[in-house]
Design an enzyme around this catalytic site. Structure first.
Site, short mmCIF file in Angstrom:
data_model
loop_
_atom_site.label_atom_id
_atom_site.label_comp_id
_atom_site.label_asym_id
_atom_site.label_seq_id
_atom_site.Cartn_x
_atom_site.Cartn_y
_atom_site.Cartn_z
N ASP A 199 0.85 -1.19 0.00
CA ASP A 199 0.00 0.00 0.00
C ASP A 199 0.89 1.24 0.00
O ASP A 199 1.88 1.32 0.75
CB ASP A 199 -0.91 0.01 1.23
CG ASP A 199 -1.91 1.15 1.18
OD1 ASP A 199 -3.00 0.93 0.60
OD2 ASP A 199 -1.61 2.23 1.71
N ILE A 200 0.56 2.20 -0.88
CA ILE A 200 1.35 3.43 -0.98
C ILE A 200 1.00 4.34 0.21
O ILE A 200 -0.19 4.64 0.45
CB ILE A 200 1.09 4.15 -2.31
CG1 ILE A 200 1.42 3.23 -3.49
CG2 ILE A 200 1.89 5.44 -2.41
CD1 ILE A 200 1.11 3.83 -4.84
N ASN B 116 -2.53 12.99 -4.19
CA ASN B 116 -3.65 13.38 -5.05
C ASN B 116 -4.14 14.78 -4.70
O ASN B 116 -4.44 15.60 -5.59
CB ASN B 116 -4.81 12.39 -4.91
CG ASN B 116 -4.62 11.16 -5.78
OD1 ASN B 116 -3.91 11.21 -6.77
ND2 ASN B 116 -5.24 10.06 -5.40
N ASP C 17 -1.82 9.19 -10.67
CA ASP C 17 -1.79 8.06 -11.62
C ASP C 17 -0.35 7.74 -12.01
O ASP C 17 0.02 6.57 -12.17
CB ASP C 17 -2.60 8.41 -12.87
CG ASP C 17 -4.10 8.42 -12.58
OD1 ASP C 17 -4.50 7.90 -11.53
OD2 ASP C 17 -4.85 8.95 -13.45
N GLU D 77 -4.74 2.44 -4.20
CA GLU D 77 -3.28 2.43 -4.14
C GLU D 77 -2.74 1.14 -3.52
O GLU D 77 -1.60 1.09 -3.06
CB GLU D 77 -2.78 3.64 -3.32
CG GLU D 77 -3.11 3.59 -1.84
CD GLU D 77 -4.47 4.18 -1.52
OE1 GLU D 77 -4.68 4.60 -0.37
OE2 GLU D 77 -5.34 4.24 -2.43
#
Length: 565
Positions: free
Chosen positions: A410-411, A418, A427, A453
Site C-alpha cells: 500500500d502506498i 492526489n 496516476d 493504491e
C-alpha cells in the site's frame, strides 16, 4: 370367318403378346425400355382376350364388359408405346410421376364413360352381334373418335422421337430402332385399317392380328437382334463427342489420330499451326515447351498437371497401347483443359490464406481482449478478477509440504499526493510503483492491483524469510525512486504486509486477511516498513485494530515524502 374362328385367331395373338411381354419383363433390370415393352404387350394381350370373349362367348355380360376392357387395353398400348419410344430414343429419359399421371387421365376417363350407361353410347353403340357367321355391328360415338384422335397424336409423337433417333444412329443400335419403328408402324397401320373398315357400322376389329405380327417380330428381335441388350457404341459416338482431348501417338512420337476436342485445344495452344495435325511429330504440334514441361512434371495418381503456356493448365493422362504379343503400338493421351479449375484453386488458396490471416488476427485480438479483461488499464498489472483465479489455482496446486507467500503493498500518504498534485500525478505514481512490482516478480509470481493504491504480489514456493526479503527489496526500490510532480521531486514509500501459507491460512480469503492485518500494523507503526502476519486473534475476542495500534495523524504537508525537505 365365323366368330369361333376369330376367337381362335385372337387367342393366338394373346399368347404371342403374353410371351413377348414375359421376355421383355425378364430384362427390365437392363433397361427401362423392357418395362415399357412389357406394358405394351400386356395391353395387346388384354385387347386380344377381350375379342376372344366377344367372339367366343357372345353373351350379354361379355358385351357390356367388353367396351371398358377394350379402352383400358388400348390405353395401356398407347402409353406403353409412347414410353418405349421415348426411352429408346433417349436412354436418359425417365417417366416422371406427374407425366405418368397426365398420361393416365384420358384412358381412365374413357373407361369411366364406357362403363356408365348415360355416356356409354357416346363412346360406342350397337354392340349386339348378328347371326352366326355375321359381323359385329357397331357405331362409334364422338368420345370414341376423340379418343382415337388423341391416341394417334400421342403415338405419332412417339414415332417422331424414334425416327429422329434412327436417323442419328449407326450400326446395331440403328437396326434395333428400325425393328421397333417398323413393328410399331405395322400395328398402328392395322388399327387404322380396322377403324376405317368399321366406320359404316360393320366389320371386325383386326388390330390384334397386326399386333400378332408385331409380337412375333419383337420376339425375333429380342432373341436374334439383341433387342433390349446393351449395344456397342461406335467410335464416333464416344471419342468424337467426349469433351476431353484424345491424341494417339505412335512409338516414334508421331500423331496418328486426334478427336475434335484435341484439334481445338492444339489450335488454341499453337494458333500459328496450319494444315492437318495428323502425321506430324507431337513436339511440332504441341510445341517443344509444352512437351518439355510435361516431361519434367511429376506424375501424381497417373496424372500430370502443368502450365504449358501462361494461363493455360492441362491435366494429361497417358497409357501405352500394345498388341496381343506385347509389341508397343503407341500411346493414348487424354488431355483436359483445367485452366479455369486451376484459377479457381489459386483463388481458393488465396482466400484460404486471407482467411487464415484473418483468423490469426481474430485470435490475436481475442487474446488481447482476454488479457485486457484481466488487466488493470492504468498500471498494466493484473486486476482483482485475475488475482482471485490465480491465487486459487496456486493454492490448489501447492504441494502439501510447500509454502506460498502473499504481499499486500500500500502506498503511504497517497491521498496527500492526489490532493496536492492532482489525480494525474497520482496516476503517474501508481504506474511507477506498479512498474517496480512488475520488475520484482519472477516466473510463476503474480502481481495485481487490488484497488486504489493497494497491490498484491503472490509468491508461490516462497517461505516467510524469502517473502520478507522480497518485500524489503520492493520497499527499498520504491523509496529510492524520485517522481517529478509539478517540477518538484517527490519520493513515496510503501507499507507491506506479508502472509504465508499454511502458517497464516490455507485459503485465499484467510491469506488476504492475514496480510491486511500485517499491513495495518505496518501503517500503524510508522509506515515505510514490512511487517509479517501473526496468528489472528480468537474469533470470540474481537479486538478493533485501532485499539491495538493507534494510527498517528498524517502530517500536514509532504515533507516526509520528500527526503531532505
Amino acid at each position: 370367318m365365323t366368330p369361333q374362328l376369330w376367337a381362335v385367331v385372337f387367342a393366338c395373338a394373346a399368347v404371342v403378346a403374353v410371351g413377348t411381354g414375359v421376355l421383355a419383363w425378364r430384362r427390365r433390370d437392363r433397361t427401362p425400355a423392357a418395362t415399357a415393352l412389357a406394358v405394351t404387350m400386356g395391353g395387346v394381350a388384354v385387347w386380344s382376350l377381350a375379342d376372344v370373349a366377344v367372339y367366343g362367348l357372345q353373351t350379354e355380360v361379355v358385351r357390356r364388359v367388353y367396351l371398358p376392357l377394350l379402352l383400358a387395353s388400348v390405353g395401356l398400348v398407347v402409353i406403353g408405346t409412347y414410353v418405349l419410344a421415348r426411352t429408346v430414343s433417349d436412354p436418359s429419359w425417365r417417366l416422371a410421376p406427374r407425366r405418368a399421371a397426365l398420361l393416365l387421365v384420358e384412358p381412365l376417363l374413357m373407361v369411366l364413360f364406357a362403363a356408365l350407361p348415360p355416356t356409354r353410347d357416346l363412346v360406342m353403340s350397337g354392340m349386339a352381334t348378328g347371326p352366326a357367321g355375321g359381323e359385329t355391328q357397331v357405331a362409334f360415338g364422338p368420345l370414341f373418335l376423340a379418343h382415337t384422335a388423341y391416341s394417334y397424336v400421342l403415338v405419332g409423337v412417339a414415332y417422331t422421337h424414334l425416327a429422329r433417333r434412327w436417323v442419328a444412329s449407326v450400326g446395331a443400335f440403328r437396326s434395333q430402332i428400325g425393328i421397333l419403328l417398323g413393328s410399331a408402324v405395322l400395328s398402328t397401320t392395322g388399327n387404322v385399317v380396322a377403324v376405317v373398315s368399321q366406320l359404316d357400322g360393320r366389320g371386325t376389329d383386326v388390330t390384334p392380328l397386326f399386333f400378332l405380327v408385331t409380337g412375333l417380330i419383337d420376339c425375333w428381335a429380342i432373341f436374334r437382334g439383341g433387342l433390349l441388350r446393351l449395344v456397342p457404341v461406335a467410335r464416333e459416338q464416344v471419342v468424337d463427342t467426349v469433351p476431353d482431348a484424345v491424341l494417339v501417338v505412335d512409338p516414334g512420337g508421331v500423331l496418328i489420330d486426334v478427336n475434335p476436342a484435341a484439334e481445338r485445344l492444339l489450335r488454341r495452344l499453337r494458333p500459328e499451326l496450319d494444315g492437318a495435325l495428323v502425321g506430324r511429330p507431337l513436339p511440332e504440334v504441341a510445341g517443344p515447351t509444352a512437351v518439355t514441361v510435361l516431361g519434367t512434371t511429376e506424375r501424381l495418381d497417373g496424372h500430370r498437371v502443368a502450365e504449358v503456356r501462361p494461363g493455360v493448365w492441362v491435366d494429361v493422362r497417358d497409357s501405352a497401347v500394345a498388341d496381343p504379343r506385347g509389341r508397343a503400338l503407341g500411346r493414348i493421351l487424354v488431355v483436359r483443359d483445367v485452366s479455369e479449375q486451376q484459377e479457381r484453386q489459386v483463388a481458393v488458396e488465396r482466400l484460404n490464406r486471407q482467411l487464415a490471416e484473418q483468423v490469426e488476427e481474430v485470435e490475436r485480438l481475442r487474446a488481447v481482449l482476454a488479457e485486457e479483461a484481466v488487466r488493470d488499464p492504468l498500471t498494466g498489472l493484473h486486476n482483482r478478477r485475475y488475482l482471485d483465479r490465480a491465487l486459487d489455482a496456486d493454492l490448489a496446486h501447492r504441494p502439501r509440504s510447500g509454502q506460498l507467500s502473499l504481499l499486500v503493498v500500500d502506498i503511504d500518504h497517497f491521498k496527500t499526493v492526489n490532493d496536492r498534485f492532482g489525480h494525474a500525478a497520482g496516476d503517474r505514481v501508481l504506474t511507477s510503483v506498479a512498474g517496480t512490482l512488475s520488475a520484482a516478480v519472477r516466473g510463476g509470481d503474480t502481481a495485481a492491483r487490488l484497488g486504489g493504491e493497494e497491490f498484491v504480489v503472490v509468491l508461490p514456493g516462497a517461505g516467510r524469510e524469502q517473502a520478507l526479503v522480497r518485500a524489503e527489496q520492493v520497499r527499498r526500490e520504491v523509496a529510492a525512486a524520485q517522481h517529478l510532480l509539478d517540477g518538484e521531486p517527490v519520493a513515496v514509500t510503501v507499507s507491506v504486509g506479508v502472509a504465508v501459507c499454511p502458517a497464516d491460512g490455507t485459503s485465499a480469503a484467510a491469506l488476504l486477511e492475514a496480510a491486511d492485518r500485517a499491513l495495518y500494523t505496518a501503517k500503524a507503526t510508522g509506515r515505510d516498513r514490512v511487517v509479517a502476519a501473526e496468528a489472528a486473534p480468537p474469533a470470540t475476542v474481537p479486538v478493533p485494530p485501532a485499539a491495538v495500534l493507534p494510527v498517528p495523524a498524517p502530517p500536514g504537508d509532504l515533507q516526509e515524502l520528500v527526503p531532505g525537505v
